[in-house]
Design a protein around this motif. Structure first.
Motif, PDB file in Angstrom:
ATOM      1  N   ASP A 248      40.928 -40.619  32.942  1.00 40.74           N
ATOM      2  CA  ASP A 248      41.890 -40.009  33.861  1.00 40.74           C
ATOM      3  C   ASP A 248      42.973 -40.991  34.318  1.00 40.74           C
ATOM      4  OD1 ASP A 248      40.353 -41.638  35.418  1.00 40.74           O
ATOM      5  OD2 ASP A 248      39.705 -40.078  36.824  1.00 40.74           O
ATOM      6  N   THR A 249      43.190 -42.071  33.562  1.00 42.31           N
ATOM      7  CA  THR A 249      44.226 -43.044  33.920  1.00 42.31           C
ATOM      8  C   THR A 249      45.607 -42.415  33.920  1.00 42.31           C
ATOM      9  OG1 THR A 249      42.888 -44.800  32.915  1.00 42.31           O
ATOM     10  CG2 THR A 249      45.200 -45.310  33.363  1.00 42.31           C
ATOM     11  N   VAL A 250      45.869 -41.551  32.943  1.00 44.78           N
ATOM     12  CA  VAL A 250      47.149 -40.852  32.836  1.00 44.78           C
ATOM     13  C   VAL A 250      46.878 -39.359  33.061  1.00 44.78           C
ATOM     14  CG1 VAL A 250      49.144 -40.341  31.383  1.00 44.78           C
ATOM     15  CG2 VAL A 250      47.993 -42.569  31.201  1.00 44.78           C
ATOM     16  N   PRO A 251      47.101 -38.852  34.266  1.00 45.88           N
ATOM     17  CA  PRO A 251      46.771 -37.444  34.551  1.00 45.88           C
ATOM     18  C   PRO A 251      47.428 -36.470  33.581  1.00 45.88           C
ATOM     19  CG  PRO A 251      47.288 -38.608  36.581  1.00 45.88           C
ATOM     20  CD  PRO A 251      47.617 -39.549  35.460  1.00 45.88           C
ATOM     21  N   LEU A 252      48.651 -36.760  33.140  1.00 44.27           N
ATOM     22  CA  LEU A 252      49.380 -35.843  32.280  1.00 44.27           C
ATOM     23  C   LEU A 252      48.728 -35.691  30.906  1.00 44.27           C
ATOM     24  CD1 LEU A 252      52.005 -34.148  32.557  1.00 44.27           C
ATOM     25  CD2 LEU A 252      53.194 -35.981  31.345  1.00 44.27           C
ATOM     26  N   ALA A 253      47.857 -36.631  30.533  1.00 42.10           N
ATOM     27  CA  ALA A 253      47.169 -36.542  29.248  1.00 42.10           C
ATOM     28  C   ALA A 253      45.996 -35.561  29.276  1.00 42.10           C
ATOM     29  CB  ALA A 253      46.670 -37.921  28.816  1.00 42.10           C
ATOM     30  N   TYR A 287      50.685 -33.195  27.591  1.00 46.16           N
ATOM     31  CA  TYR A 287      52.020 -33.519  27.087  1.00 46.16           C
ATOM     32  C   TYR A 287      51.950 -33.787  25.592  1.00 46.16           C
ATOM     33  CZ  TYR A 287      50.935 -38.539  26.713  1.00 46.16           C
ATOM     34  OH  TYR A 287      50.394 -39.750  26.358  1.00 46.16           O
ATOM     35  N   PHE A 288      53.118 -33.893  24.978  1.00 45.11           N
ATOM     36  CA  PHE A 288      53.189 -34.248  23.559  1.00 45.11           C
ATOM     37  C   PHE A 288      54.396 -35.150  23.336  1.00 45.11           C
ATOM     38  CE2 PHE A 288      56.333 -30.973  23.840  1.00 45.11           C
ATOM     39  CZ  PHE A 288      57.233 -31.182  22.797  1.00 45.11           C
ATOM     40  N   TRP A 289      54.364 -35.898  22.252  1.00 47.08           N
ATOM     41  CA  TRP A 289      55.559 -36.580  21.762  1.00 47.08           C
ATOM     42  C   TRP A 289      55.481 -36.613  20.246  1.00 47.08           C
ATOM     43  CZ3 TRP A 289      55.309 -41.211  19.030  1.00 47.08           C
ATOM     44  CH2 TRP A 289      54.151 -41.972  19.164  1.00 47.08           C
ATOM     45  N   TYR A 290      56.627 -36.792  19.609  1.00 43.99           N
ATOM     46  CA  TYR A 290      56.649 -36.730  18.150  1.00 43.99           C
ATOM     47  C   TYR A 290      57.749 -37.603  17.583  1.00 43.99           C
ATOM     48  CZ  TYR A 290      60.729 -33.614  18.482  1.00 43.99           C
ATOM     49  OH  TYR A 290      61.972 -33.090  18.745  1.00 43.99           O
ATOM     50  N   LYS A 302      65.898 -43.152   9.851  1.00 41.46           N
ATOM     51  CA  LYS A 302      66.435 -42.447  11.007  1.00 41.46           C
ATOM     52  C   LYS A 302      65.281 -41.704  11.668  1.00 41.46           C
ATOM     53  CE  LYS A 302      71.000 -41.809   8.925  1.00 41.46           C
ATOM     54  NZ  LYS A 302      71.977 -40.820   8.395  1.00 41.46           N
ATOM     55  N   VAL A 303      65.194 -41.833  12.981  1.00 43.49           N
ATOM     56  CA  VAL A 303      64.044 -41.311  13.722  1.00 43.49           C
ATOM     57  C   VAL A 303      64.510 -40.319  14.775  1.00 43.49           C
ATOM     58  CG1 VAL A 303      62.010 -41.898  15.087  1.00 43.49           C
ATOM     59  CG2 VAL A 303      62.908 -43.543  13.405  1.00 43.49           C
ATOM     60  N   LEU A 304      63.930 -39.124  14.751  1.00 47.78           N
ATOM     61  CA  LEU A 304      64.059 -38.166  15.844  1.00 47.78           C
ATOM     62  C   LEU A 304      62.819 -38.316  16.714  1.00 47.78           C
ATOM     63  CD1 LEU A 304      65.232 -35.709  17.328  1.00 47.78           C
ATOM     64  CD2 LEU A 304      64.136 -34.250  15.611  1.00 47.78           C
ATOM     65  N   PHE A 305      63.017 -38.651  17.981  1.00 46.39           N
ATOM     66  CA  PHE A 305      61.935 -38.913  18.929  1.00 46.39           C
ATOM     67  C   PHE A 305      62.059 -37.908  20.066  1.00 46.39           C
ATOM     68  CE2 PHE A 305      60.867 -41.847  22.720  1.00 46.39           C
ATOM     69  CZ  PHE A 305      59.537 -41.454  22.745  1.00 46.39           C
ATOM     70  N   GLY A 306      61.048 -37.074  20.224  1.00 50.25           N
ATOM     71  CA  GLY A 306      61.089 -36.061  21.273  1.00 50.25           C
ATOM     72  C   GLY A 306      59.731 -35.876  21.921  1.00 50.25           C
ATOM     73  N   GLY A 307      59.713 -35.099  23.008  1.00 49.22           N
ATOM     74  CA  GLY A 307      58.447 -34.839  23.679  1.00 49.22           C
ATOM     75  C   GLY A 307      58.637 -33.924  24.875  1.00 49.22           C
ATOM     76  N   GLY A 308      57.529 -33.594  25.507  1.00 48.49           N
ATOM     77  CA  GLY A 308      57.564 -32.702  26.655  1.00 48.49           C
ATOM     78  C   GLY A 308      56.167 -32.391  27.153  1.00 48.49           C
TER      79      GLY A 308
END
Length: 379
Positions: A248-253, A287-290, A302-308
């Protein structure tokens, strides 16, 4: 390709590399990363043939919202048409072949910046100034060539290949693994693009294994990783994966308290999914990131980096603060990954370097090499 073709030689090396049992696996041959001819072969046989990711569907919310990308040298538009349908089409004017749109934005129609030929959002030609005296011109016969696009659980997937298997069928095993998280309900809150001085496969492999975490990420997340507890299950011909059970260190996880669908470890497992060839997803209950990768020659990517966030966290009044903390951490992690992957590419160019044996924690890398070998043409 001929027997003297450097690409063919690299392909033969790669096939020999992946023909052994995993317990005897070695890293991929150097030519697979640094050869311009092999990079060109990847463009033709992988990126022009398989499904790629253009980001999240919710990046195109309203009619006329568009984004652009390039696939194997082909400029592409992906947009939401007036009926709300997701469409893909060529981003090249049918007149004198100018590129039409750049970046992202919203348009009522697609207007060529060179001679103002104008296209509707379905790709049909609306108007072309000063063409009435050309006897061969027929407006109804002109349209931007369509490109296959699909909404795969909230991801925009696109392919130049009209014969590529249906994306839902191809990735049905991903749905079986993480369908309970309902990726389509997550919302993107950031989307960035950058370019690194490394081969795209080096960055993809970096994501696929957690073996590098204690050393490469010593300043951020490395201390939370116990290599002795990590497992790398066998993947499929379309993707590989592994997972981490979070505290539970990162609640959003973790799953939001209001989420009653997820139970037990479902509420705290982080999934790391590598969808071949170039979509890399970290998916948690909160949450997610990609990363979505596009090769830029053998030496750049070339890198597309996104998340939410998941729907439940998006509704939480404290979500913004939680996400800001996670994003700051991810930014620091990206800096570390950039340094490590660019050092690998510099090493690949060294005359005295050579590929070494793989750890049991690098099974995904071996399976990725097998995918690349399968996609390449026979001699």
């Amino acid at each position: 390709m001929t027997a003297r073709d450097p690409a063919l030689h690299a392909i033969e090396e790669l096939r020999a590399n992946v023909a052994v049992p995993f317990e005897r696996a070695q890293a991929m041959p150097k030519a697979v990363y640094v050869s311009p001819e092999f990079a060109a072969a990847e463009e033709r046989h992988i990126f022009a043939r398989d499904w790629l990711c253009a980001g999240r569907v919710d990046a195109l919310k309203e009619p006329g919202d568009y984004l652009t990308m390039e696939i194997a040298g082909e400029p592409i538009i992906i947009l939401r048409d007036r009926d709300g349908v997701l469409r893909g089409m060529s981003n090249v004017c049918r007149h004198r072949m100018s590129v039409l749109l750049e970046g992202r934005g919203r348009v009522r129609s697609i207007v060529c910046p060179y001679h103002a030929w104008t296209y509707n959002l379905d790709g049909s030609l609306r108007g072309a100034p000063a063409m009435t005296l050309n006897e061969t011109f027929c407006k109804e016969a002109v349209a931007l060539p369509p490109v296959r696009v699909a909404d795969w659980h909230g991801w925009i997937m696109v392919t130049l290949n009209p014969d590529a298997p249906d994306i839902h069928a191809r990735l049905k095993d991903v749905e079986a693994l993480v369908g309970h998280l309902e990726m389509g309900r997550y919302s993107e809150t950031f989307r960035e693009e950058f370019r690194w001085a490394t081969n795209w496969k080096v960055l993809a492999e970096n994501f696929m294994e957690s073996y590098h975490l204690p050393a490469c990420h010593a300043g951020t997340i490395g201390g939370s990783c116990d290599l002795a507890l990590m497992e790398c299950p066998e993947g499929t011909e379309a993707f590989n994966y592994h997972w981490i059970v979070k505290n539970d260190t990162v609640p959003l996880a973790l799953a939001h308290p209001s989420n009653t669908r997820l139970v037990g470890d479902e509420r705290r497992i982080t999934w790391l999914l590598a969808i071949y060839p170039a979509l890399l997803i970290t998916l948690t209950p909160g949450y997610f990131w990609y990363l979505a990768l596009t090769p830029d020659g053998p030496g750049h990517v070339k890198v597309l980096f996104g998340g939410g966030m998941s729907a439940e966290w998006m509704a939480d009044p404290d979500a913004t603060a939680h996400l800001a903390a996670v994003k700051a951490l991810l930014d620091d992690v990206q800096v570390e990954d950039k340094g490590c992957t660019e050092k690998v590419y510099r090493g690949l160019l060294a005359r005295m370097s050579a590929p070494g044996p793989l750890s049991h924690l690098e099974r995904p890398n071996f399976e990725f090499a097998q995918y690349i070998a399968r996609m390449m043409p026979e001699a």
